[in-house]
Scaffold this motif. Structure first.
Motif, mmCIF file in Angstrom:
data_model
loop_
_atom_site.group_PDB
_atom_site.id
_atom_site.type_symbol
_atom_site.label_atom_id
_atom_site.label_comp_id
_atom_site.label_asym_id
_atom_site.label_seq_id
_atom_site.Cartn_x
_atom_site.Cartn_y
_atom_site.Cartn_z
ATOM 1 N N GLY A 194 0.921 -1.225 0.420
ATOM 2 C CA GLY A 194 0.039 -0.025 0.035
ATOM 3 C C GLY A 194 0.702 1.007 0.256
ATOM 4 N N ALA A 195 0.581 2.997 0.560
ATOM 5 C CA ALA A 195 0.957 3.813 0.161
ATOM 6 C C ALA A 195 0.776 4.111 1.475
ATOM 7 N N ARG A 196 1.348 4.842 2.481
ATOM 8 C CA ARG A 196 1.707 5.588 3.563
ATOM 9 C C ARG A 196 1.812 6.782 3.078
ATOM 10 N N LEU A 197 1.414 7.719 3.413
ATOM 11 C CA LEU A 197 0.777 9.530 3.504
ATOM 12 C C LEU A 197 2.189 9.844 4.339
ATOM 13 N N ILE A 198 3.892 10.675 3.680
ATOM 14 C CA ILE A 198 4.420 11.560 4.725
ATOM 15 C C ILE A 198 4.461 12.571 4.873
ATOM 16 N N GLY A 199 3.953 13.799 4.233
ATOM 17 C CA GLY A 199 3.485 14.592 4.496
ATOM 18 C C GLY A 199 3.387 15.542 3.313
ATOM 19 N N LEU A 200 2.100 16.408 3.680
ATOM 20 C CA LEU A 200 1.130 17.196 3.332
ATOM 21 C C LEU A 200 1.468 18.724 2.973
ATOM 22 N N GLY A 201 1.818 19.243 1.449
ATOM 23 C CA GLY A 201 2.691 20.715 1.786
ATOM 24 C C GLY A 201 1.668 21.814 0.719
ATOM 25 N N GLU A 202 2.513 23.280 0.904
ATOM 26 C CA GLU A 202 2.290 23.735 -0.033
ATOM 27 C C GLU A 202 3.316 24.084 -0.859
ATOM 28 N N LEU A 203 3.162 24.442 -2.052
ATOM 29 C CA LEU A 203 4.663 25.544 -2.556
ATOM 30 C C LEU A 203 4.995 27.069 -2.755
ATOM 31 N N LEU A 204 5.627 27.347 -2.188
ATOM 32 C CA LEU A 204 5.509 28.651 -2.603
ATOM 33 C C LEU A 204 6.386 29.029 -4.142
ATOM 34 N N MET A 205 5.914 29.963 -4.544
ATOM 35 C CA MET A 205 5.983 30.159 -6.152
ATOM 36 C C MET A 205 6.303 31.486 -6.563
ATOM 37 N N GLU A 206 7.601 32.135 -6.675
ATOM 38 C CA GLU A 206 8.257 33.656 -6.778
ATOM 39 C C GLU A 206 9.237 34.146 -7.853
ATOM 40 N N PRO A 207 8.456 33.508 -9.498
ATOM 41 C CA PRO A 207 6.966 32.584 -9.543
ATOM 42 C C PRO A 207 6.717 30.993 -9.257
ATOM 43 N N VAL A 208 8.759 30.953 -9.750
ATOM 44 C CA VAL A 208 8.400 28.785 -9.947
ATOM 45 C C VAL A 208 9.112 28.883 -8.040
ATOM 46 N N HIS B 223 10.003 15.841 5.114
ATOM 47 C CA HIS B 223 9.299 14.945 5.370
ATOM 48 C C HIS B 223 9.856 13.853 6.598
ATOM 49 N N LEU B 224 10.406 13.244 5.737
ATOM 50 C CA LEU B 224 10.827 11.899 6.550
ATOM 51 C C LEU B 224 13.383 11.769 7.908
ATOM 52 N N VAL B 225 13.304 12.592 7.425
ATOM 53 C CA VAL B 225 14.424 13.453 8.035
ATOM 54 C C VAL B 225 14.830 14.685 9.370
ATOM 55 N N LEU B 226 13.886 16.060 8.636
ATOM 56 C CA LEU B 226 13.539 16.484 9.541
ATOM 57 C C LEU B 226 12.144 16.654 10.276
#
Length: 441
Positions: A271-285, A352-355
């Motif tokens: 199966g699949a395990r959720l490891i993180g949910l986030g938002e990217l900051l774009m300026e503009p990329v 997600h996995l280390v910090l």
């Protein structure tokens, strides 16, 4: 239990035509590869494009609790593009492979962790008799990872799984692109065109009939007032848009004012395990990320996770194993539209996995916000660490808060991740960084 860690950042299926990369971009790719040190544990072997700076190695292992003396770092001879990134010819070098066998001793590694599992990584696993150590080896050995990292392939996968995507299509010829772009223009929309293989928004361009559209998710906006202008643009840019006519092109509606959110999973056999949910900051990329995502409500989060789960289920059935980030836009009118899957270690996987897992322990991880941004100009990496400590901004293992320098980018800049108990506090840390490094920017 040794893991073989491979820092093959900037593969052709991640950034497109490698030969088109500038020396600065190649060097940056090699510096990104050094972030694989965050994943290392005692006794692991790392294959890196060049040896890490001792100060960076000491800093990272000090935070992860890894004994740097227990690590084995192997650097292959320079290849067709020099010594800055791990090109396939470097991983295939016979002398390097012999050195790796000697370092491994009499047994293959227990696991192989690569940034991207392309054919060169699958070939290396085969040469080491370590096929079982590479997650999803049968899929990767048939170039499957290229299939699931294709932005064109993504649209087919998402549509088949019933996952919402932006209106648009995939084209293979200029005349198809002309009709797709003008059709969206005629409906009153701007357009995003996307190279099949690239990342960070650098393979995208926004097309608009009128001026005044702000770029987001692409470096620039091209104003094309009428059909002849669109035709001229396609004639002039077709080679670039299709990587020398070798790849497909995605044409889809652009949604101004949207935010980019993602759900990252680790797909295994069961199966699949959720490891993180986030938002990217774009300026503009993309210039950074905040996690967990702060601007979406519970309903939007549920919609995002539902679509991401459908995608990961489909990827698992296909045979892909490893990290996947399902990216989407959250539009001003509340829609969640998926835009791509990144089936590789991403720019946030180390967070997600280390910090958020090893550096910040389980008792604190649900109570922390991580805000990472790149581009902080510093006099040197050691000086940056010293300034953080002197200003009281460095990471404190007791409070589990503070600033961690996650990457030394090799161009006089570093990436910094502020870890705090609230977004406002993390933002204040970054504001202080602006003062701390102001004279260097």
């Amino acid at each position: 239990m040794a893991t073989l860690i491979i820092g093959n950042s900037r593969t052709a299926e991640m950034v497109g035509d490698l030969a088109a990369l500038t020396p600065a971009q190649l060097r940056s790719g090699g510096c990104v590869a050094q972030r694989m040190l965050w994943f290392a544990r005692d006794g692991d072997l790392l294959v890196l494009p060049f040896a890490p700076a001792p100060e960076y190695l000491t800093y990272v292992t000090g935070l992860t609790g890894t004994d740097p003396a227990s690590l084995t770092i192997v650097v292959p001879p320079p290849g067709s593009l020099g010594a800055d990134i791990l090109t396939p010819d470097r991983l295939a070098d016979p002398g390097f492979r012999d050195q790796l066998r000697r370092a491994l001793g009499s047994r293959p590694p227990d696991e192989i962790l690569a940034i991207y599992k392309d054919l060169s990584v699958a070939g290396l696993a085969r040469a080491l008799a370590a096929e079982a150590a590479l997650p999803g080896y049968p899929f990767s050995a048939q170039a499957g990872d290229a299939l699931v990292n294709s932005k064109a392939g993504f649209r087919a996968l998402a549509a088949g799984a019933g996952v919402p995507i932006a209106p648009g299509t995939v084209v293979t010829r200029p005349e198809q692109a002309l009709e797709a772009v003008t059709d969206l223009f005629d409906q009153g929309h701007s357009v995003m065109v996307k190279l099949e293989f690239n990342g960070g928004g650098f393979g995208n361009e926004i097309l608009s009939r009128t001026a005044g559209v702000a770029p987001a998710g692409a470096p620039r906006v091209v104003v094309l007032p009428d059909r002849p202008a669109v035709l001229t643009y396609l004639e002039q840019r077709w080679e670039w848009l299709t990587a020398g006519r070798a790849d497909k092109l995605v044409v889809e509606r652009f949604f101004p004012g949207s935010t980019t959110v993602y759900a990252e999973y680790l797909i295994g056999d069961r199966g699949a395990r959720l490891i993180g949910l986030g938002e990217l900051l774009m300026e503009p990329v993309a210039i950074g990320a905040v996690l967990p995502a702060q601007t979406i409500d519970a309903r939007t989060r549920a919609t995002l996770l539902d679509g991401a789960q459908r995608l990961t289920d489909s990827l698992r059935v296909l045979g892909y194993r490893g990290v996947v980030s399902a990216d989407a836009i959250h539009t001003p009118d509340g829609q969640v539209l998926f835009t791509e899957t990144n089936c590789r270690l991403t720019g946030s996987t180390h967070v997600h996995l280390v910090l958020d897992g090893r550096v910040v322990d389980a008792d604190h991880r649900e109570k922390r916000v991580f805000l990472e941004r790149g581009g902080w100009a510093v006099p040197s990496f050691p000086a940056a660490v010293e300034r953080l400590a002197a200003a009281g901004l460095g990471y404190d293992p007791i409070s589990r808060t503070g600033v961690v320098i996650t990457s030394d980018d090799g161009d006089g800049t570093v990436d910094c991740c502020a870890i705090a108990d609230a977004l406002a506090t993390a933002e204040e840390m970054h504001h202080k960084l602006g003062g701390l490094f102001a004279g260097e920017r």
